[in-house]
Motif scaffolding. Structure first.
Motif, PDB file in Angstrom:
ATOM      1  N   ASP A  43      57.857  36.547  38.401  1.00 27.17           N
ATOM      2  CA  ASP A  43      56.820  35.947  39.243  1.00 27.17           C
ATOM      3  C   ASP A  43      55.897  37.023  39.800  1.00 27.17           C
ATOM      4  O   ASP A  43      54.669  36.903  39.759  1.00 27.17           O
ATOM      5  N   LEU A  44      56.514  38.070  40.322  1.00 25.43           N
ATOM      6  CA  LEU A  44      55.731  39.162  40.899  1.00 25.43           C
ATOM      7  C   LEU A  44      54.915  39.869  39.823  1.00 25.43           C
ATOM      8  O   LEU A  44      53.724  40.155  40.027  1.00 25.43           O
ATOM      9  N   HIS A  45      55.539  40.145  38.679  1.00 27.35           N
ATOM     10  CA  HIS A  45      54.825  40.860  37.616  1.00 27.35           C
ATOM     11  C   HIS A  45      53.598  40.079  37.160  1.00 27.35           C
ATOM     12  O   HIS A  45      52.525  40.657  36.950  1.00 27.35           O
ATOM     13  N   ILE A  46      53.747  38.760  37.005  1.00 26.40           N
ATOM     14  CA  ILE A  46      52.610  37.972  36.528  1.00 26.40           C
ATOM     15  C   ILE A  46      51.579  37.779  37.634  1.00 26.40           C
ATOM     16  O   ILE A  46      50.369  37.850  37.386  1.00 26.40           O
ATOM     17  N   ALA A  47      52.018  37.561  38.871  1.00 25.73           N
ATOM     18  CA  ALA A  47      51.070  37.421  39.977  1.00 25.73           C
ATOM     19  C   ALA A  47      50.196  38.662  40.097  1.00 25.73           C
ATOM     20  O   ALA A  47      49.003  38.572  40.403  1.00 25.73           O
ATOM     21  N   ARG A  48      50.777  39.829  39.817  1.00 19.70           N
ATOM     22  CA  ARG A  48      50.036  41.090  39.949  1.00 19.70           C
ATOM     23  C   ARG A  48      49.520  41.616  38.611  1.00 19.70           C
ATOM     24  O   ARG A  48      49.049  42.742  38.523  1.00 19.70           O
ATOM     25  N   ASN A  49      49.637  40.802  37.572  1.00 19.09           N
ATOM     26  CA  ASN A  49      49.067  41.100  36.256  1.00 19.09           C
ATOM     27  C   ASN A  49      49.577  42.416  35.681  1.00 19.09           C
ATOM     28  O   ASN A  49      48.824  43.160  35.040  1.00 19.09           O
ATOM     29  N   HIS A  50      50.848  42.692  35.866  1.00 17.51           N
ATOM     30  CA  HIS A  50      51.411  43.941  35.349  1.00 17.51           C
ATOM     31  C   HIS A  50      51.386  43.993  33.817  1.00 17.51           C
ATOM     32  O   HIS A  50      51.364  45.080  33.240  1.00 17.51           O
ATOM     33  N   GLY A  51      51.406  42.847  33.174  1.00 21.80           N
ATOM     34  CA  GLY A  51      51.370  42.831  31.714  1.00 21.80           C
ATOM     35  C   GLY A  51      49.978  42.680  31.141  1.00 21.80           C
ATOM     36  O   GLY A  51      49.792  42.756  29.915  1.00 21.80           O
ATOM     37  N   GLY A  52      48.994  42.413  31.979  1.00 21.87           N
ATOM     38  CA  GLY A  52      47.613  42.298  31.524  1.00 21.87           C
ATOM     39  C   GLY A  52      47.261  40.968  30.888  1.00 21.87           C
ATOM     40  O   GLY A  52      46.232  40.860  30.224  1.00 21.87           O
ATOM     41  N   TYR A  53      48.094  39.921  31.105  1.00 21.43           N
ATOM     42  CA  TYR A  53      47.823  38.641  30.447  1.00 21.43           C
ATOM     43  C   TYR A  53      47.850  37.450  31.415  1.00 21.43           C
ATOM     44  O   TYR A  53      47.952  36.300  30.995  1.00 21.43           O
ATOM     45  N   THR A  54      47.714  37.712  32.705  1.00 22.56           N
ATOM     46  CA  THR A  54      47.756  36.630  33.692  1.00 22.56           C
ATOM     47  C   THR A  54      46.463  35.814  33.661  1.00 22.56           C
ATOM     48  O   THR A  54      45.363  36.360  33.576  1.00 22.56           O
ATOM     49  N   ARG A  55      46.640  34.473  33.729  1.00 20.80           N
ATOM     50  CA  ARG A  55      45.508  33.555  33.851  1.00 20.80           C
ATOM     51  C   ARG A  55      45.400  33.139  35.325  1.00 20.80           C
ATOM     52  O   ARG A  55      46.287  32.475  35.843  1.00 20.80           O
ATOM     53  N   TYR A  56      44.329  33.536  35.960  1.00 22.79           N
ATOM     54  CA  TYR A  56      44.156  33.185  37.379  1.00 22.79           C
ATOM     55  C   TYR A  56      43.323  31.924  37.517  1.00 22.79           C
ATOM     56  O   TYR A  56      42.434  31.673  36.699  1.00 22.79           O
ATOM     57  N   PRO A  57      43.591  31.110  38.558  1.00 26.27           N
ATOM     58  CA  PRO A  57      44.688  31.256  39.526  1.00 26.27           C
ATOM     59  C   PRO A  57      46.035  30.956  38.877  1.00 26.27           C
ATOM     60  O   PRO A  57      46.116  30.121  37.967  1.00 26.27           O
ATOM     61  N   VAL A  58      47.085  31.631  39.345  1.00 24.84           N
ATOM     62  CA  VAL A  58      48.423  31.435  38.802  1.00 24.84           C
ATOM     63  C   VAL A  58      49.360  30.949  39.905  1.00 24.84           C
ATOM     64  O   VAL A  58      49.375  31.492  41.005  1.00 24.84           O
ATOM     65  N   VAL A  59      50.083  29.879  39.603  1.00 23.53           N
ATOM     66  CA  VAL A  59      51.122  29.354  40.495  1.00 23.53           C
ATOM     67  C   VAL A  59      52.463  29.727  39.864  1.00 23.53           C
ATOM     68  O   VAL A  59      52.865  29.130  38.871  1.00 23.53           O
ATOM     69  N   PRO A  60      53.160  30.743  40.383  1.00 22.48           N
ATOM     70  CA  PRO A  60      54.419  31.163  39.768  1.00 22.48           C
ATOM     71  C   PRO A  60      55.551  30.171  40.026  1.00 22.48           C
ATOM     72  O   PRO A  60      55.376  29.130  40.657  1.00 22.48           O
TER      73      PRO A  60
END
Length: 347
Positions: A43-60
């Motif tokens: 949840d934290l990794h995706i909320a903070r886009n650590h992988g570079g593939y997050t679609r915002y807004p994101v609800v973890p």
């Protein structure tokens, strides 16, 4: 339907209240009022886009326990009032080889993940469990055994199945010797599940002072991995090592502790193993390094049923949704034993 939730709008912003629209239930859908949602490192990794593939807004949120409020016309397994779970996936193609074998998480067309994914039919972004309700295909809903504390069940939908899968794949049971690297959200579940399966269980840790907690969770022994004498004392011992460490680390020190035909399984880290691995440590003794990733729906249900039979749940700290940003900071410091769970009535 209008839903209340919490979302991240960028990699540098806190999660904040977010109202959004869920789809109306299709004929095979279940509508769930979310009661509890676990907080996973993912949840934290995706909320903070650590992988570079997050679609915002994101609800973890993919460790979901809730109550069914409505079902589609073709739903047969669930009815209003049932307590159910939703894990890391909400759909897959259902027709490729992995899907047909019950490994939907490895769908060749790509599994649809509970959040930050794309709905297979309308292509909309999926939103997760940090919300008041969710709409999910019946196929990806799980039955929760009676008698378990629901808040402590939520992390089983990710931490539980992640550590259950290697125990199943390598046929762990009475007489097996299992070691677990790391005592966190994943590690504490690996200890509980391996012990309940009848194996002899050891915790590897880099720091002393964890023995009492480890033994309470099911460990028969604790080995400090920075102590050469302790490591040599378990040389050639373990049929299976479950590596739950969520960051880059050297696996070489653990390979000599594997028995003949032993396997070290990575479940906590998705990045590169930057330390060269000694081929000789694998070749001599038929040892292996492998990896597993969550589990399919059938396997997840089997894990939940096993936990019901053995009264196994996660050790949790319950928070309100308004504490989620603080929880993320504490999680980075490993300041939780061993999983945060959000009481979603607070949303």
């Amino acid at each position: 339907m209008q839903v209340r939730g919490y979302a991240a709008s960028s990699a540098v912003e806190d999660l904040k209240p977010f109202n959004f629209e869920r789809r109306e239930p299709r004929s095979n859908d279940v509508v769930i009022e979310i009661l509890y949602c676990g907080v996973c490192h993912t949840d934290l990794h995706i909320a903070r886009n650590h992988g570079g593939y997050t679609r915002y807004p994101v609800v973890p949120g993919h460790e979901i326990v809730g109550r069914v409020t409505k079902t589609g016309s073709e739903v047969k397994r669930f009815q209003a009032g049932d307590i159910v779970g939703v894990g890391c996936m909400v759909d897959s193609c259902q027709s490729c080889s992995p899907c047909r074998l019950g490994f939907e998480q490895h769908c060749l067309e790509g599994a649809t993940f509970t959040y930050n994914g794309g709905d297979r039919q309308d292509k909309s972004t999926t939103f997760g469990g940090y919300s008041s309700h969710i709409v999910v295909s019946e196929k990806f809903c799980l039955s929760i055994p009676d008698g378990l504390e629901l808040s402590a069940v939520a992390p089983l939908l990710c931490a539980g199945i992640t550590t259950w899968e290697p125990l199943e794949q390598w046929n762990i049971g009475p007489g097996s010797k299992v070691a677990v690297i790391g005592l966190g959200g994943l590690g504490h579940m690996a200890l509980k599940l391996a012990k309940a399966k009848g194996s002899e269980v050891t915790l590897f840790t880099r720091s002393s002072g964890k023995e009492d907690d480890a033994r309470r969770l099911g460990a028969d022994a604790v080995v400090v991995s920075t102590d050469n004498a302790q490591m040599q004392s378990v040389s050639g011992t373990f049929d299976l090592i479950i590596d739950t460490v969520p960051y880059e680390h050297d696996v070489n020190p653990y390979l000599p502790t594997l028995s003949f035909n032993g396997t070290l399984v990575l479940v906590g880290y998705m990045g590169p193993l930057n330390e060269p691995v000694s081929a000789g440590a694998l070749v001599f003794g038929r040892k292996a390094i492998a990896g597993t990733f969550i589990g399919g729906i059938e396997s997840t249900q089997k894990m939940l049923d096993f936990c019901g039979e053995h009264s196994i749940v996660s050790d949790v700290e319950i928070i309100r949704i308004q504490q989620i940003n603080e929880a993320y900071e504490r999680m980075l410091k490993s300041d939780v034993k061993y999983r945060f769970v959000i009481d979603m009535t607070s949303v």
